[in-house]
Design a protein around this motif. Structure first.
Motif: not given
Ligand code: G1P
Length: 297
Positions: A73-80, A82-90
């Motif tokens: 799991p990579a919660p920090e990367l996912e959060q970053r 998501a915060d940058d509006g890159k929901g598909d990559l998250a």
């Protein structure tokens, strides 16, 4: 017909050193080489899941910790993201981590061959039928190849089913080759298997091609299998012993097999996957056509 136990487990041997892919495989295991947006190993894990596997056992070796990191799991990367509006990559990063929940990691202490790698998974598999998907072979198919094996397994009422592809006779020495009697559409009851026969001595042109569905009886045979071709414990030799006790079928599956162990076949796989993909196909076709025009002018 009897109702065989369902297939819930898959084993992916991924312990090899990747020598044919050096120096690229020096720091990045060959199973992590990207095929478009995800590593080869993720495509293979996804194939196992599509065939119904709930548990995936990956057999690896020292120095290949990067395999585990990919599925962690990579919660920090996912959060970053998501915060940058890159929901598909998250979501894509989260999907790789979610696959990790199904994975059990097993280490093969010494490189003693494919049969030994599968035997290393024995305790994790238990007394159940299981799929084997070779970690350096991708199979591009409309119905995932492992699913085709599971369907055939239910059709014949259980036992082992080996995935096969025809190969030109001159290439038979590179493969395990089977002999069998046709019992249905693309389905054979096997009566012999030979690992890497000498040129001219192959019993057919049907090669063992990267995917297997095996009963737990294979572990008893593997424990008794002595080193074969190349001084390695060969899975093919153990299946040959197994068919004296249990039915073993071969299925000529529908799909194209890509060996990922060397740069040229890998390149071929990347091109084939890209030509299948809506985001890449048009651009790649355009580029390839341009190259052809240049070559012809
Ligand atoms: C292995 C198996 C062989 C099979 C081949 C391709 O060989 O031992 O029976 O035909 O994979 O799936 P390797 O390519 O590791 O030498």
């Amino acid at each position: 017909m009897s109702n065989p136990p369902s297939v819930r487990t898959a084993v992916i041997p991924a312990a090899g050193l990747g020598t044919r892919f050096l120096p690229a495989a020096k720091a990045v295991p060959k199973e992590l080489m990207p095929i478009l947006d995800r590593p080869a190993l993720q495509w293979i894990v996804e194939e196992a899941v599509a065939a119904g596997a709930e548990r995936i056992i990956i057999v690896t070796s020292a120095g290949k910790e990067a395999l585990r990191r990919h599925f962690a799991p990579a919660p920090e990367l996912e959060q970053r993201l998501a915060d940058d509006g890159k929901g598909d990559l998250a979501a894509a990063v989260a999907a790789a981590g979610a696959l990790g929940h199904r994975i059990t990691w097993v280490e093969q202490p010494q490189q003693k061959g494919l049969g030994d790698a599968v035997l290393c998974a024995a305790a994790a598999v238990g007394e159940e039928p299981f799929l084997v998907l070779l970690g350096d072979a991708l199979i591009r198919a409309e119905v995932p190849c492992s699913k085709q094996l599971v369907d055939a397994y239910h059709r014949v009422g259980g036992g082992s089913v080996i995935g096969l592809r025809p190969v030109p006779l001159e290439r038979t020495p590179r493969y395990g080759i089977v002999a069998g009697t046709a019992v249905g559409d693309c389905l054979f009851k096997l009566h012999d298997l030979v690992e890497k026969p000498h040129l001219g001595s192959a019993p057919s042109n049907l090669a063992i091609a990267g995917r297997y569905l095996l009963t737990p009886g294979i572990f008893r045979e593997l424990r008794q299998t002595r080193p074969g071709v190349g001084g390695e414990i060969q899975l093919t030799d153990a299946i040959r012993a197994l068919l004296l006790r249990e039915p073993v079928h071969g299925l000529v599956y529908d799909g194209e097999r890509h060996d990922l162990g060397n740069p040229l076949d890998y390149l071929d796989a990347v091109v084939a996957y890209a030509l299948d993909h809506p985001d890449y196909a048009a651009r790649l076709r355009h580029r390839l056509a341009g190259q052809r025009e240049k070559a012809e002018s």
